[in-house]
Design an enzyme around this catalytic site. Structure first.
Site, short mmCIF file in Angstrom:
data_model
loop_
_atom_site.label_atom_id
_atom_site.label_comp_id
_atom_site.label_asym_id
_atom_site.label_seq_id
_atom_site.Cartn_x
_atom_site.Cartn_y
_atom_site.Cartn_z
N GLN A 17 75.98 41.70 35.81
CA GLN A 17 75.81 40.65 34.83
C GLN A 17 74.74 40.93 33.78
O GLN A 17 74.68 40.25 32.77
CB GLN A 17 75.52 39.32 35.54
CG GLN A 17 76.71 38.87 36.38
CD GLN A 17 76.44 37.59 37.16
OE1 GLN A 17 75.84 37.64 38.23
NE2 GLN A 17 76.85 36.46 36.65
N ASN A 162 76.11 39.03 48.58
CA ASN A 162 76.02 37.77 47.85
C ASN A 162 77.35 37.04 47.90
O ASN A 162 78.38 37.58 47.46
CB ASN A 162 75.66 38.03 46.38
CG ASN A 162 75.56 36.73 45.59
OD1 ASN A 162 74.65 35.94 45.81
ND2 ASN A 162 76.51 36.49 44.69
N GLU A 163 77.33 35.82 48.42
CA GLU A 163 78.46 34.90 48.31
C GLU A 163 79.81 35.50 48.70
O GLU A 163 80.72 35.62 47.88
CB GLU A 163 78.56 34.34 46.89
CG GLU A 163 77.35 33.56 46.46
CD GLU A 163 77.59 32.77 45.17
OE1 GLU A 163 78.62 32.99 44.52
OE2 GLU A 163 76.74 31.93 44.85
N GLU A 374 69.64 31.17 44.79
CA GLU A 374 70.13 30.79 43.46
C GLU A 374 70.17 29.28 43.36
O GLU A 374 70.54 28.60 44.32
CB GLU A 374 71.54 31.30 43.17
CG GLU A 374 71.65 32.78 42.89
CD GLU A 374 73.07 33.23 42.60
OE1 GLU A 374 73.90 32.44 42.08
OE2 GLU A 374 73.37 34.41 42.91
C1 FCB Z 1 77.15 32.38 41.57
C2 FCB Z 1 76.94 33.87 41.47
C3 FCB Z 1 76.13 34.32 40.30
C4 FCB Z 1 76.32 33.45 39.08
C5 FCB Z 1 76.27 31.99 39.44
C6 FCB Z 1 76.42 31.07 38.28
O1 FCB Z 1 78.35 32.11 42.18
O2 FCB Z 1 76.27 34.39 42.60
O3 FCB Z 1 76.41 35.67 40.09
O4 FCB Z 1 77.47 33.79 38.39
O5 FCB Z 1 77.23 31.70 40.38
#
Ligand code: FCB
Length: 472
Positions: A17, A162-163, A374
């Protein structure tokens, strides 16, 4: 209330990103480098080829972070920069870049918090079946070990993935992320299992290598609440939590899958293929996790899906997965509620949901160590007389930090907060239109950096350790 002195105030980013330099210094192609070139996949065809050019401007960016008073910076490593082909030969220039970035952070006393996988898989591995192929597990563990050995002397906090729900769900159910497969629940559950095994084995490797730091995983934290107390809706919310939260948190924190989901999968023939060693590794790794990272943007408001109703389509880049209503999940839908507040992209703003969700986790998992990895507001920031007046972002972060203060008072073991994002960067599917940063990037002026109102506000919050938040 002041946040404790060992609580880290941070901000986050992810390689694809913001770095750009997509084909420089020996970097290999990632699945995203290919995906964004397929017409129609991203907003106006935007790509991360240049992104915000952090690869070349990281010194300036870290200097700005230091000026803001940031105590910790969460960033991800691009796997194809380290292993252009997924495995085999290491690309020294890739290691150099992250060594320099880490050293630059440490020069200012900023604690590096490193994510190993924030969705950019080496394309060579994707071509061989990606996360559906169990060989990718071994490739990941090898890549992780190389990173531990290369950076572990200075990096004391690692996040494996991540996620998962986002790259597994969007990769195999909605098709909005690579490999762009739609509605294949069989593959979806298999892929989640494979990634859990990769996580578990990376954790075990980390401990075996005696790194003397901490390791964990970051999940979407998207707690589901029923729209009212009707028992059908309460059941629907429980179902949503089972599939979207417990399926992800249990294997990491308890070392096994949740019973309810397992039963449902068995009924529909969706149980993943696993061997006893894999299940044993999940169990062995669970107590070795040092923390769980939570990415919270909004809760889910859930009601039972009646046969005559249509599931609601969600915006495509969302922290709510909206699994395209695969058959296994066809019992609920998420809804917008008249008495709630939403962003321009229809994400609910709910610090109460944040606190309630944290208490829900505490009830199920006890006082596990938590980092909020986040949290933030996506917006189109107004520019008034040359100033970037992102007041809604300030309000969003303020109310969520206050919720966190209440959570800590209720005994939750929260050790840090990372706003998303440190600087404006590429939104996976919404291009550069949706901004999250404290630092503005001017796309009409050679990507020049400018400080937003929130930059000065967060600087003050950090300097006062949040003491004034509740009286602002
Ligand atoms: C999450 C992601 C991150 C970003 C946010 C807004 O799902 O981890 O990369 O895009 O959303």
């Amino acid at each position: 209330m002041k946040f404790p002195h060992d609580f880290l105030f941070g901000a986050a980013s992810a390689a694809y990103q913001l770095e750009g330099a997509w084909n420089e210094d020996g970097k290999g192609m990632s699945n995203w480098d290919e995906f964004v070139r397929i017409p129609g996949k991203t907003f106006e065809g935007t790509t991360g080829d240049v992104a915000v050019d952090h690869y070349h401007r990281y010194r300036e960016d870290v200097r700005l972070m230091a000026e803001m008073g940031l105590e910790s910076y969460r960033f991800s490593i691009s796997w194809p920069r380290i292993f252009p082909d997924g495995g085999g030969q290491v690309n020294q220039k890739g290691l150099d870049f992250y060594n320099n970035l880490i050293d630059e952070c440490l020069k200012y006393g900023i604690v590096p918090f490193v994510t190993l996988y924030h969705w950019d898989l080496p394309l060579a591995l994707e071509k061989q079946g990606g996360w559906h192929n169990k060989a990718t597990i071994d490739a990941f563990v090898h890549y992780a070990e190389v990173c531990f050995n290369a950076f572990g002397d200075r990096v004391k906090h690692f996040i494996t993935f991540n996620e998962m729900i986002m790259f597994c769900g969007n990769g195999y159910l909605t098709g909005a992320h690579p490999p762009g497969i739609t509605n294949d629940p069989k593959k979806y559950f298999q892929v989640t299992h494979n990634v859990f095994v990769a996580h578990a084995r990376a954790v075990l490797a980390y401990k075996r290598l005696k790194q003397f730091g901490e390791i964990g995983i970051t999940h979407v934290f998207n707690p589901a609440f029923a729209v009212d107390n009707h028992e059908d809706n309460l059941f629907a919310a429980r179902h949503a939590n089972e599939f979207d939260t417990y399926w992800y948190y249990d294997p990491v924190l308890k070392g096994h899958y949740p019973e309810y989901v397992l039963q449902q999968l068995q009924k529909s023939g969706l149980t993943p293929d696993w061997d006893p060693q894999e299940l044993a590794d999940l169990q062995a790794a669970a107590p070795q996790n040092d923390f769980i990272g939570l990415n919270y943007y909004q809760p889910m408001r859930v009601e039972k899906l009646h046969e005559v109703q249509q599931p609601i389509e969600h915006s495509r880049e969302t922290s709510t997965l909206a699994p395209g209503k695969a058959s296994f999940d066809n019992v609920y839908r998420t809804v917008k509620m008249a008495d709630k507040i939403y962003t321009k992209w229809d994400w609910e703003i709910s610090p109460e949901g944040f606190l309630d969700g944290l208490l829900m986790l505490q009830a199920r998992y006890g006082n596990v160590k938590i980092y909020i990895t986040e949290n933030g507001l996506g917006d189109e920031d107004p520019i008034i007389e040359g100033e970037i007046c992102d007041i809604p972002r300030i309000n969003y972060i303020k109310t969520h930090l206050i919720a966190l203060q209440h959570a800590i008072e209720k005994g939750l073991n929260v050790k840090g907060y990372y706003a998303w994002s440190v600087i404006d960067l590429l939104s996976w599917l919404n291009g550069y239109k949706k901004q999250y940063g404290f630092i503005y990037v001017d796309h009409n002026d050679n990507l020049a950096r400018r400080k937003k109102a929130s930059f000065y506000w967060y600087q003050h919050v950090i300097a006062t350790r949040g003491a004034e938040l509740q009286n602002q």
